[in-house]
Design a protein around this motif. Structure first.
Motif, PDB file in Angstrom:
ATOM      1  N   VAL A   1      27.583  48.511  90.166  1.00 11.32           N
ATOM      2  CA  VAL A   1      27.786  49.778  90.720  1.00 11.32           C
ATOM      3  C   VAL A   1      27.550  50.705  89.748  1.00 11.32           C
ATOM      4  CG1 VAL A   1      29.676  50.992  91.212  1.00 11.32           C
ATOM      5  CG2 VAL A   1      29.636  49.113  92.351  1.00 11.32           C
ATOM      6  N   PHE A   2      27.620  50.744  88.599  1.00 11.85           N
ATOM      7  CA  PHE A   2      27.764  51.520  87.389  1.00 11.85           C
ATOM      8  C   PHE A   2      26.375  51.824  86.902  1.00 11.85           C
ATOM      9  CE2 PHE A   2      32.222  50.826  86.785  1.00 11.85           C
ATOM     10  CZ  PHE A   2      32.770  51.895  87.478  1.00 11.85           C
ATOM     11  N   ARG A   3      25.488  50.523  87.145  1.00 12.34           N
ATOM     12  CA  ARG A   3      23.911  50.914  86.938  1.00 12.34           C
ATOM     13  C   ARG A   3      23.325  51.650  88.114  1.00 12.34           C
ATOM     14  NH1 ARG A   3      21.664  48.162  83.333  1.00 12.34           N
ATOM     15  NH2 ARG A   3      22.904  46.546  83.174  1.00 12.34           N
ATOM     16  N   ILE A   4      23.791  51.418  89.232  1.00 11.89           N
ATOM     17  CA  ILE A   4      23.463  52.316  90.353  1.00 11.89           C
ATOM     18  C   ILE A   4      23.699  53.807  90.311  1.00 11.89           C
ATOM     19  CG2 ILE A   4      23.580  52.762  92.706  1.00 11.89           C
ATOM     20  CD1 ILE A   4      23.602  49.567  93.171  1.00 11.89           C
ATOM     21  N   ARG A   5      24.743  53.904  89.761  1.00 11.10           N
ATOM     22  CA  ARG A   5      25.296  55.299  89.375  1.00 11.10           C
ATOM     23  C   ARG A   5      24.314  55.980  88.414  1.00 11.10           C
ATOM     24  NH1 ARG A   5      30.660  58.039  89.324  1.00 11.10           N
ATOM     25  NH2 ARG A   5      30.466  59.951  88.063  1.00 11.10           N
ATOM     26  N   SER A   6      24.025  55.223  87.305  1.00  8.12           N
ATOM     27  CA  SER A   6      23.171  55.788  86.082  1.00  8.12           C
ATOM     28  C   SER A   6      21.801  56.152  86.963  1.00  8.12           C
ATOM     29  CB  SER A   6      22.963  54.706  85.005  1.00  8.12           C
ATOM     30  OG  SER A   6      21.951  55.245  84.191  1.00  8.12           O
TER      31      SER A   6
ATOM     32  N   LYS B   1      13.865  51.426  94.443  1.00  5.21           N
ATOM     33  CA  LYS B   1      12.875  50.881  93.566  1.00  5.21           C
ATOM     34  C   LYS B   1      13.393  50.565  91.904  1.00  5.21           C
ATOM     35  CE  LYS B   1       8.559  52.503  91.534  1.00  5.21           C
ATOM     36  NZ  LYS B   1       7.642  53.592  91.150  1.00  5.21           N
ATOM     37  N   HIS B   2      14.510  51.364  91.641  1.00  7.48           N
ATOM     38  CA  HIS B   2      14.788  51.240  90.032  1.00  7.48           C
ATOM     39  C   HIS B   2      16.108  50.492  90.122  1.00  7.48           C
ATOM     40  CE1 HIS B   2      11.668  53.945  88.428  1.00  7.48           C
ATOM     41  NE2 HIS B   2      11.717  54.506  89.440  1.00  7.48           N
ATOM     42  N   ALA B   3      16.852  50.003  90.864  1.00 12.77           N
ATOM     43  CA  ALA B   3      17.962  49.455  91.043  1.00 12.77           C
ATOM     44  C   ALA B   3      18.001  48.397  91.966  1.00 12.77           C
ATOM     45  CB  ALA B   3      19.305  50.340  91.214  1.00 12.77           C
ATOM     46  N   HIS B   4      16.992  47.842  92.347  1.00 10.93           N
ATOM     47  CA  HIS B   4      16.568  46.898  93.255  1.00 10.93           C
ATOM     48  C   HIS B   4      17.553  45.636  93.212  1.00 10.93           C
ATOM     49  CE1 HIS B   4      14.621  43.671  96.132  1.00 10.93           C
ATOM     50  NE2 HIS B   4      14.445  44.816  96.816  1.00 10.93           N
ATOM     51  N   ASP B   5      17.416  44.840  91.840  1.00  8.28           N
ATOM     52  CA  ASP B   5      18.246  43.936  91.860  1.00  8.28           C
ATOM     53  C   ASP B   5      19.802  44.191  92.121  1.00  8.28           C
ATOM     54  OD1 ASP B   5      16.224  42.629  91.111  1.00  8.28           O
ATOM     55  OD2 ASP B   5      16.380  42.409  89.041  1.00  8.28           O
ATOM     56  N   GLU B   6      20.131  45.268  91.681  1.00  2.23           N
ATOM     57  CA  GLU B   6      21.639  45.664  91.910  1.00  2.23           C
ATOM     58  C   GLU B   6      21.916  45.622  93.392  1.00  2.23           C
ATOM     59  OE1 GLU B   6      20.671  46.210  87.801  1.00  2.23           O
ATOM     60  OE2 GLU B   6      19.704  46.973  89.560  1.00  2.23           O
ATOM     61  N   ILE B   7      21.076  46.198  94.215  1.00  3.72           N
ATOM     62  CA  ILE B   7      21.340  46.469  95.496  1.00  3.72           C
ATOM     63  C   ILE B   7      21.307  45.149  96.239  1.00  3.72           C
ATOM     64  CG2 ILE B   7      20.268  47.586  97.714  1.00  3.72           C
ATOM     65  CD1 ILE B   7      21.585  49.629  95.989  1.00  3.72           C
ATOM     66  N   VAL B   8      20.533  44.399  95.609  1.00  5.27           N
ATOM     67  CA  VAL B   8      20.416  43.097  96.272  1.00  5.27           C
ATOM     68  C   VAL B   8      21.537  42.148  95.873  1.00  5.27           C
ATOM     69  CG1 VAL B   8      18.930  40.716  96.146  1.00  5.27           C
ATOM     70  CG2 VAL B   8      17.726  42.898  96.236  1.00  5.27           C
ATOM     71  N   PHE B   9      21.985  42.287  94.782  1.00  2.00           N
ATOM     72  CA  PHE B   9      23.189  41.758  94.507  1.00  2.00           C
ATOM     73  C   PHE B   9      24.434  42.311  95.287  1.00  2.00           C
ATOM     74  CE2 PHE B   9      27.646  41.440  92.226  1.00  2.00           C
ATOM     75  CZ  PHE B   9      27.410  40.348  91.695  1.00  2.00           C
ATOM     76  N   LEU B  10      24.695  43.539  95.359  1.00  2.00           N
ATOM     77  CA  LEU B  10      25.923  44.001  96.363  1.00  2.00           C
ATOM     78  C   LEU B  10      25.680  43.660  97.840  1.00  2.00           C
ATOM     79  CD1 LEU B  10      26.191  47.569  94.843  1.00  2.00           C
ATOM     80  CD2 LEU B  10      27.819  45.607  94.505  1.00  2.00           C
ATOM     81  N   ASP B  11      24.367  43.637  98.236  1.00  2.00           N
ATOM     82  CA  ASP B  11      24.090  43.229  99.483  1.00  2.00           C
ATOM     83  C   ASP B  11      24.614  41.591  99.855  1.00  2.00           C
ATOM     84  OD1 ASP B  11      22.185  43.915 102.240  1.00  2.00           O
ATOM     85  OD2 ASP B  11      22.124  41.678 101.538  1.00  2.00           O
ATOM     86  N   LYS B  12      24.294  40.822  98.837  1.00  2.00           N
ATOM     87  CA  LYS B  12      24.601  39.379  99.149  1.00  2.00           C
ATOM     88  C   LYS B  12      26.039  39.220  98.678  1.00  2.00           C
ATOM     89  CE  LYS B  12      23.325  34.810  97.134  1.00  2.00           C
ATOM     90  NZ  LYS B  12      22.492  34.201  95.945  1.00  2.00           N
TER      91      LYS B  12
END
Length: 458
Positions: A131-136, A272-283
């Protein structure tokens, strides 16, 4: 070496010796070997540390506790086990900072309420790391959008004497001793205060932003704002961040073009820049999040008037909790229905003037203002903006109608005297955007240290 650097050059580093620093997220010691789930916070991808009895201090390493800070030197290799592609075969493990057995963040499922109670530790949890990396990343996307489109970043004041949102919505500040407040004719004598007048913590940067827009044409503000609203909903906080562009020579239609372009830019940037974080939250948190964000980029943004929206709502065969009415605001249930009705984001324009702010331009019908709210599927209202009233006499007349004290914003009114022009602007709550980007439902969980009624912890 940090893990983000390691993963970036992983193929080059294979079979070489590296040293990493970070924290133990999980530890599975066994009789002759052990596994450490290791993270330094720079990447969503953790590193598995493998050690065995070849270590001279094997027993000591086996006793290391979750949460401890360690330094590990070892050989980077492809993993022979399941669940990861690479691992670090430890040659040396050094304890840098011990952690007790009662460390709150043990590797098990915790509630969001529990995480809020340990707000100073929750950034270490996987979900909040995402969450906070996506915020950044989202903050960077906002700056990049405006900077690449020629906007000036204006730093508007947090301390203000301009009563824009209504005095009852703004925090008052003073240097007075609360036990000995000076009075004059029975009222607080603000002439003895630091600024010689009543001052507030800002609820918006808009008014000062307009002053800069009248010099630079395109500006934006991005910073903290404050409201005293005693609301305990999932989307309200007393301290939050706002993005507020102000654009000269821009009418309401041009403003909607900018809102749509900006939002799609931000979503695309985050994907593009927080793809891993989005995938994690999606899962693990919000199934369908990735598909939702990808859909928005190609979505058509519908434009309808407030009157048209009320007509649609009234014709719907639904027993509303809050029946829709012409001349009135719309509720969350209405916002949800409208985005489903149009199957995508919706701009609602031309709102009744009696429920909107004094600085918005009144339309020729005399009943509505050139205002717009952007409703997003699954999030509701994300942005609110308007074409500003550029005519001095009409602005003063409107202020009198709404009992706004002209003396607190006389400088703002004067902008209409000195080279006035058509101009517009909007505001977007950063945390509302993050709720949409992450799928996290409560604003308290997308702010590092939330300030809400009854809660000002840490």
């Amino acid at each position: 070496m940090y893990l983000d650097e390691l993963w970036r050059d992983i193929e080059k580093l294979l079979e070489s010796e590296v040293t990493v620093h970070g924290w133990i997220r999980n530890h599975r010691p066994q009789k002759e070997f052990g596994f450490i789930d290791f993270s330094d916070g720079t990447s969503m991808n953790h590193l598995q540390i493998v050690y065995d009895t070849s270590l001279s201090d094997f027993e000591k390493v086996s006793s290391l506790k979750i949460g401890s800070a360690i330094e590990v030197t070892g050989l980077l290799a492809k993993s022979e086990g399941k669940g990861q592609s690479y691992e670090l075969k430890a040659k040396k493990v050094t304890l840098l900072g011990d952690c007790p057995e009662d460390y709150p963040l043990q590797p098990k499922k915790h509630t969001l309420e529990f995480f809020r109670s340990i707000g100073y530790l929750r950034p270490r949890a996987n979900m909040f790391q995402a969450v906070f990396r996506i915020r950044s990343v989202a903050a960077m996307a906002i700056h990049e959008y405006f900077q690449t489109h020629g906007y000036v970043y204006a730093h508007t004041p947090l301390i203000t004497t301009a009563d824009c949102e209504g005095e009852n919505q703004m925090f008052k500040i003073t240097t007075f001793d609360f036990d000995n407040i000076p009075k004059s004719n029975g009222k607080t004598d603000f002439k003895q205060d630091l600024f010689r007048k009543q001052a507030f913590i800002t609820g918006t940067g808009q008014l000062h932003g307009e002053a800069f827009a009248m010099a630079f044409s395109k500006i934006y503000t991005f910073g903290p704002t404050f409201r005293t609203e005693n609301s305990n909903t999932k989307t309200h906080a007393n301290e939050f961040w706002m993005i507020e562009p102000e654009i000269a020579f821009c009418d309401l239609n041009g403003l909607m073009d900018i809102e749509e372009e900006m939002l799609k830019y931000i979503v695309n940037y985050v994907l593009k820049h927080a793809h891993d974080e989005i995938v994690f939250l999606d899962k693990f948190n919000t199934p369908g999040l990735l598909a939702k964000l990808e859909k928005l980029i190609s979505s058509k943004f519908t434009r309808v008037t407030h009157e048209e929206v009320i007509t649609i709502l009234k014709k719907a065969n639904i027993s509303w909790e809050f029946p829709p009415e012409y001349g009135s605001d719309i509720a969350k249930e209405h916002e949800r229905y409208i985005t489903e009705y149009f199957e995508g984001p919706v701009f609602i324009t031309n709102w009744p003037k009696d429920i909107k702010a004094w600085y918005m331009k009144v339309n020729e019908d005399g009943k509505t203002v050139a205002a717009v709210d952007l409703e997003i599927p699954g999030a509701g209202e994300l942005m609110g903006g308007s074409q500003r009233e550029e005519n001095y006499e009409k602005l003063i007349e409107r202020m009198k109608e709404m009992n706004v004290d002209e003396t607190t914003v006389d400088w703002f009114c004067n902008l209409r005297k000195y080279g006035t022009c058509v101009h517009s602007g909007f505001g977007m709550g950063f945390e509302r955007l993050l709720i949409y980007l992450t799928g996290i439902e409560n604003i308290r969980d997308v702010i590092p240290f939330p300030r809400t009624p009854g809660s000002c912890e840490f």
